[in-house]
Design an enzyme around this catalytic site. Structure first.
Site, PDB file in Angstrom:
ATOM      1  N   SER A 232     -40.471   2.685 -11.275  1.00 10.63           N
ATOM      2  CA  SER A 232     -40.760   3.219 -12.604  1.00 10.63           C
ATOM      3  C   SER A 232     -42.259   3.097 -12.913  1.00 10.63           C
ATOM      4  O   SER A 232     -43.081   3.669 -12.210  1.00 10.63           O
ATOM      5  CB  SER A 232     -39.890   2.503 -13.645  1.00 10.63           C
ATOM      6  OG  SER A 232     -39.941   3.146 -14.889  1.00 10.63           O
TER       7      SER A 232
ATOM      8  N   ASP B 180     -30.783   9.967 -13.612  1.00 13.29           N
ATOM      9  CA  ASP B 180     -31.712   9.067 -14.290  1.00 13.29           C
ATOM     10  C   ASP B 180     -32.027   9.624 -15.678  1.00 13.29           C
ATOM     11  O   ASP B 180     -32.540  10.738 -15.814  1.00 13.29           O
ATOM     12  CB  ASP B 180     -32.994   8.971 -13.451  1.00 13.29           C
ATOM     13  CG  ASP B 180     -33.975   7.934 -13.943  1.00 13.29           C
ATOM     14  OD1 ASP B 180     -34.123   7.767 -15.159  1.00 13.29           O
ATOM     15  OD2 ASP B 180     -34.631   7.307 -13.087  1.00 13.29           O
TER      16      ASP B 180
ATOM     17  N   HIS C 197     -31.560   5.034 -13.096  1.00 16.14           N
ATOM     18  CA  HIS C 197     -32.865   4.370 -13.073  1.00 16.14           C
ATOM     19  C   HIS C 197     -32.761   2.877 -12.746  1.00 16.14           C
ATOM     20  O   HIS C 197     -33.758   2.178 -12.727  1.00 16.14           O
ATOM     21  CB  HIS C 197     -33.512   4.536 -14.460  1.00 16.14           C
ATOM     22  CG  HIS C 197     -35.003   4.355 -14.490  1.00 16.14           C
ATOM     23  ND1 HIS C 197     -35.882   5.299 -14.013  1.00 16.14           N
ATOM     24  CD2 HIS C 197     -35.774   3.339 -14.970  1.00 16.14           C
ATOM     25  CE1 HIS C 197     -37.123   4.894 -14.195  1.00 16.14           C
ATOM     26  NE2 HIS C 197     -37.100   3.698 -14.759  1.00 16.14           N
TER      27      HIS C 197
END
Length: 305
Positions: A153, A232, A269
């Site tokens: 991320s 995600d 995610h």
């Protein structure tokens, strides 16, 4: 002058040792910083190559070690892991704890140019300069000339951008669910970070945007693997923008042996996603370290796709 680095704790795992260290980081204005190092058993025979892991928003130096599920793979490949924190701690800057996606736990792996943040919020220098210096000060059997970097991320953004800005220091990079194009107006996380930390906002932020950097890396020896999931939530919200990165890489002339970005159906995610595909990333990073020559090395990603 050598840094003073102290051991905080240590645990034996997978034949090696996972240790937490602390030191006063020059890049973070002298604030105490902590990091974890997994030292594989192979260091009893020869120095181990190094793989840095950069975590995402709200995380710290423990997140990847606890939840990533790739220490076993690093042990099998004889790779040392360095887990960095995500921001300075206790800087005392006004509003640094106001939002979860800015300030504490969200340093964005850049050097701040805004006056109130520039003393302490210099996570780029912390990763590129301070951590290697701290590792050197420890005197442990690690080979920093064979270093690679990966992250998740915000940490994926950090890994890709730091790698592309330091091709002489890192052999390869990989990322999970990276923020690929943070200077793009669609990316709210990038807009918030760059406008908050940098005087020049998103325009200045282009210097730390992996999409802009890979576009400008034409003709260079680049080795990147990146994964994201189509389920995600942040991909759906246009925070990640992997398609822009892929387009820029192709425009720069990179084939999938140099830059390979994979979409995975149904994955989100979370660290469940990371732990699923982390073995492939560690294996690829391991192959990148079979040669110490950046100019002659060629990652054969196709072996693991």
């Amino acid at each position: 002058m050598s840094l003073k680095v102290d051991k905080v704790s240590s645990n034996k795992c997978f034949g090696g040792e996972l240790s937490k260290y602390k030191f006063n980081s020059p890049a973070l204005g002298g604030l105490e910083a902590q990091f974890n190092v997994f030292i594989p058993e192979v260091t009893k025979i020869h120095p181990a190559p190094v793989l840095y892991y950069l975590a995402g928003l709200t995380c710290n130096e423990d997140t990847g070690a606890w939840k990533g599920g790739f220490i076993r793979d690093a042990a099998d490949e004889g790779i040392a892991l360095v887990f960095a924190d995500t921001s300075p701690r206790g800087a005392g800057v006004e509003d640094e704890d106001k939002d979860w996606d800015f300030g504490t736990g969200a340093g964005f792996y850049i050097n701040a140019t805004q006056t109130k943040f520039q003393k302490h919020y210099n996570m780029y220098d912390h990763i590129v300069k301070d951590l290697p210096d701290a590792i050197t000060a420890l005197g442990i059997s690690l080979d920093l000339s064979r270093s690679s970097i990966f992250g998740h991320s915000m940490g994926g953004h950090g890994a890709l951008s730091i790698y592309l800005l330091n091709l002489d220091k890192f052999l390869s990079a990989s990322a999970f669910s990276a923020i690929f194009n943070p200077s793009n107006p669609e990316c709210a996380w990038g807009k918030k970070a760059f406008s908050g930390y940098l005087n020049g906002g998103q325009e200045e932020g282009k210097a730390h945007d992996a999409t802009e950097l890979v576009r400008n890396a034409k003709g260079k020896n680049v080795h990147i693997l990146a994964d994201y999931g189509d389920a995600d939530q942040f991909y759906k919200q246009k925070q990640l923008l992997p398609e822009n990165f892929v387009t820029a890489a192709k425009e720069a002339g990179f084939d999938e042996q140099a830059v390979h970005v994979r979409e995975h159906a149904g994955y989100d995610h979370s660290y469940y996603f990371i732990s699923t595909f982390a073995p492939v990333h560690v294996k690829c990073e391991s192959e990148s370290k079979l040669s110490t020559s950046i100019d002659t090395r060629r990652l054969t990603l196709s072996n693991y796709l």
